[in-house]
Motif scaffolding. Structure first.
Motif, PDB file in Angstrom:
ATOM      1  N   LYS A  49       0.825  -1.197   0.000  1.00 39.15           N
ATOM      2  CA  LYS A  49       0.000   0.000   0.000  1.00 39.15           C
ATOM      3  C   LYS A  49       0.859   1.247   0.000  1.00 39.15           C
ATOM      4  N   VAL A  50       1.898   1.224   0.776  1.00 36.74           N
ATOM      5  CA  VAL A  50       2.789   2.379   0.850  1.00 36.74           C
ATOM      6  C   VAL A  50       3.463   2.596  -0.491  1.00 36.74           C
ATOM      7  N   ASN A  51       3.878   1.506  -1.132  1.00 35.03           N
ATOM      8  CA  ASN A  51       4.619   1.622  -2.385  1.00 35.03           C
ATOM      9  C   ASN A  51       3.764   2.181  -3.518  1.00 35.03           C
ATOM     10  N   PHE A  52       2.552   1.653  -3.713  1.00 38.97           N
ATOM     11  CA  PHE A  52       1.821   2.085  -4.893  1.00 38.97           C
ATOM     12  C   PHE A  52       1.023   3.350  -4.667  1.00 38.97           C
ATOM     13  N   SER A  53       0.748   3.736  -3.457  1.00 37.88           N
ATOM     14  CA  SER A  53      -0.023   4.957  -3.246  1.00 37.88           C
ATOM     15  C   SER A  53       0.851   6.204  -3.325  1.00 37.88           C
ATOM     16  N   SER A  54       2.162   6.034  -3.225  1.00 40.11           N
ATOM     17  CA  SER A  54       3.034   7.196  -3.255  1.00 40.11           C
ATOM     18  C   SER A  54       3.703   7.388  -4.613  1.00 40.11           C
ATOM     19  N   SER A  55       3.168   6.753  -5.647  1.00 35.90           N
ATOM     20  CA  SER A  55       3.779   6.910  -6.961  1.00 35.90           C
ATOM     21  C   SER A  55       3.443   8.276  -7.546  1.00 35.90           C
ATOM     22  N   VAL A  56       4.386   8.838  -8.307  1.00 35.65           N
ATOM     23  CA  VAL A  56       4.230  10.184  -8.846  1.00 35.65           C
ATOM     24  C   VAL A  56       4.492  10.161 -10.347  1.00 35.65           C
ATOM     25  N   LEU A  57       3.701  10.909 -11.113  1.00 38.36           N
ATOM     26  CA  LEU A  57       3.884  11.015 -12.556  1.00 38.36           C
ATOM     27  C   LEU A  57       3.889  12.489 -12.927  1.00 38.36           C
ATOM     28  N   ASP A  58       4.989  12.987 -13.453  1.00 40.04           N
ATOM     29  CA  ASP A  58       5.131  14.372 -13.906  1.00 40.04           C
ATOM     30  C   ASP A  58       4.760  15.376 -12.810  1.00 40.04           C
ATOM     31  N   GLY A  59       5.121  15.089 -11.575  1.00 40.43           N
ATOM     32  CA  GLY A  59       4.865  16.016 -10.483  1.00 40.43           C
ATOM     33  C   GLY A  59       3.456  15.954  -9.937  1.00 40.43           C
ATOM     34  N   SER A  60       2.552  15.249 -10.586  1.00 37.15           N
ATOM     35  CA  SER A  60       1.195  15.133 -10.072  1.00 37.15           C
ATOM     36  C   SER A  60       0.954  13.693  -9.636  1.00 37.15           C
ATOM     37  N   LYS A  61       0.066  13.555  -8.669  1.00 38.56           N
ATOM     38  CA  LYS A  61      -0.194  12.214  -8.154  1.00 38.56           C
ATOM     39  C   LYS A  61      -1.048  11.419  -9.126  1.00 38.56           C
ATOM     40  N   LYS A  62      -0.670  10.157  -9.307  1.00 35.62           N
ATOM     41  CA  LYS A  62      -1.483   9.244 -10.099  1.00 35.62           C
ATOM     42  C   LYS A  62      -2.662   8.791  -9.260  1.00 35.62           C
ATOM     43  N   LYS A  63      -3.774   8.581  -9.894  1.00 36.51           N
ATOM     44  CA  LYS A  63      -4.894   7.977  -9.196  1.00 36.51           C
ATOM     45  C   LYS A  63      -4.664   6.478  -9.173  1.00 36.51           C
ATOM     46  N   THR A  64      -4.959   5.862  -8.053  1.00 35.95           N
ATOM     47  CA  THR A  64      -4.794   4.422  -7.923  1.00 35.95           C
ATOM     48  C   THR A  64      -6.164   3.784  -7.813  1.00 35.95           C
ATOM     49  N   ILE A  65      -6.414   2.859  -8.716  1.00 36.29           N
ATOM     50  CA  ILE A  65      -7.664   2.118  -8.728  1.00 36.29           C
ATOM     51  C   ILE A  65      -7.347   0.692  -8.297  1.00 36.29           C
ATOM     52  N   ILE A  66      -8.120   0.164  -7.368  1.00 36.47           N
ATOM     53  CA  ILE A  66      -7.919  -1.203  -6.879  1.00 36.47           C
ATOM     54  C   ILE A  66      -9.039  -2.071  -7.417  1.00 36.47           C
ATOM     55  N   VAL A  67      -8.649  -3.173  -8.051  1.00 36.82           N
ATOM     56  CA  VAL A  67      -9.611  -4.161  -8.524  1.00 36.82           C
ATOM     57  C   VAL A  67      -9.404  -5.406  -7.664  1.00 36.82           C
ATOM     58  N   GLU A  68     -10.379  -5.698  -6.837  1.00 37.01           N
ATOM     59  CA  GLU A  68     -10.315  -6.885  -5.981  1.00 37.01           C
ATOM     60  C   GLU A  68     -11.224  -7.936  -6.591  1.00 37.01           C
ATOM     61  N   TYR A  69     -10.657  -9.099  -6.852  1.00 36.93           N
ATOM     62  CA  TYR A  69     -11.452 -10.166  -7.455  1.00 36.93           C
ATOM     63  C   TYR A  69     -11.130 -11.491  -6.781  1.00 36.93           C
ATOM     64  N   CYS A  70     -12.113 -12.341  -6.693  1.00 35.94           N
ATOM     65  CA  CYS A  70     -11.978 -13.659  -6.077  1.00 35.94           C
ATOM     66  C   CYS A  70     -11.178 -14.567  -7.003  1.00 35.94           C
ATOM     67  N   LYS A  71     -10.380 -15.444  -6.417  1.00 41.28           N
ATOM     68  CA  LYS A  71      -9.574 -16.358  -7.216  1.00 41.28           C
ATOM     69  C   LYS A  71     -10.232 -17.731  -7.347  1.00 41.28           C
ATOM     70  N   GLN A  72     -11.500 -17.802  -7.008  1.00 36.19           N
ATOM     71  CA  GLN A  72     -12.232 -19.059  -7.033  1.00 36.19           C
ATOM     72  C   GLN A  72     -12.518 -19.512  -8.463  1.00 36.19           C
ATOM     73  N   CYS A  73     -12.717 -18.550  -9.348  1.00 41.98           N
ATOM     74  CA  CYS A  73     -13.119 -18.880 -10.710  1.00 41.98           C
ATOM     75  C   CYS A  73     -12.353 -17.971 -11.678  1.00 41.98           C
ATOM     76  N   ASN A  74     -12.074 -18.468 -12.852  1.00 39.56           N
ATOM     77  CA  ASN A  74     -11.311 -17.716 -13.843  1.00 39.56           C
ATOM     78  C   ASN A  74     -12.117 -16.556 -14.436  1.00 39.56           C
ATOM     79  N   ALA A  75     -13.430 -16.596 -14.295  1.00 38.90           N
ATOM     80  CA  ALA A  75     -14.263 -15.513 -14.829  1.00 38.90           C
ATOM     81  C   ALA A  75     -13.948 -14.187 -14.144  1.00 38.90           C
ATOM     82  N   PHE A  76     -13.628 -14.232 -12.856  1.00 43.91           N
ATOM     83  CA  PHE A  76     -13.259 -13.015 -12.126  1.00 43.91           C
ATOM     84  C   PHE A  76     -11.974 -12.421 -12.701  1.00 43.91           C
TER      85      PHE A  76
END
Length: 152
Positions: A49-76
């Motif tokens: 969390k610390v690593n990817f939330s503090s990433s910077v692109l051209d002096g402005s903060k990147k938005k971080t989108i989290i996709v949480e998916y179950c590993k039970q099925c390949n459809a996810f």
């Protein structure tokens, strides 16, 4: 005739497997370094969390989108990868999409913005097979809706 008994111990000329073992000096195996205990998954997720939330692109903060998916099925997984590719191409690198930064929940498909006040775009929890709510989603529309919300 029976073999005669030896009165003194004479070295034998016969070589056996056991005699070769006693002749060779025993060399102790090399000491292996002690294995370190693996970090707990909660510790690793905090580091990530610390690593990817503090990433910077051209002096402005990147938005971080989290996709949480179950590993039970390949459809996810296929839907999550589709969302990741669509968001990264649609925003031309101005968004960072992370798949499952922590251990995912069972039967879960959730797309949200990182942070305490992060917006939840899609939340499907505790789905049972055949995962009808997730399969009914039109993923092209989902990606375009998320892009509109991020840009606007």
């Amino acid at each position: 005739m029976t073999p005669r008994k030896r009165t003194t111990m004479e070295p034998s000329t016969r070589v056996t497997r056991s005699s070769t073992r006693t002749v060779k000096p025993t060399i102790p195996p090399p000491k292996s370094p002690l294995k370190k205990k693996a970090k707990k998954s909660t510790d690793i997720s905090k580091e990530k969390k610390v690593n990817f939330s503090s990433s910077v692109l051209d002096g402005s903060k990147k938005k971080t989108i989290i996709v949480e998916y179950c590993k039970q099925c390949n459809a996810f997984k296929t839907r999550a990868l589709f969302v990741k590719d669509g968001l990264e191409k649609g925003m031309d690198g101005a968004v960072n999409v992370v798949l499952n930064p922590e251990k995912p929940r069972r039967g879960c498909f959730e797309i949200r913005e990182d942070g305490e006040n992060g917006e939840k775009f899609i939340t499907l929890l505790d789905m049972k097979r055949p995962f009808k709510p997730m399969k009914d989603l039109v993923m092209d529309e989902v990606v375009s809706d998320i892009l509109d919300k991020i840009k606007g």
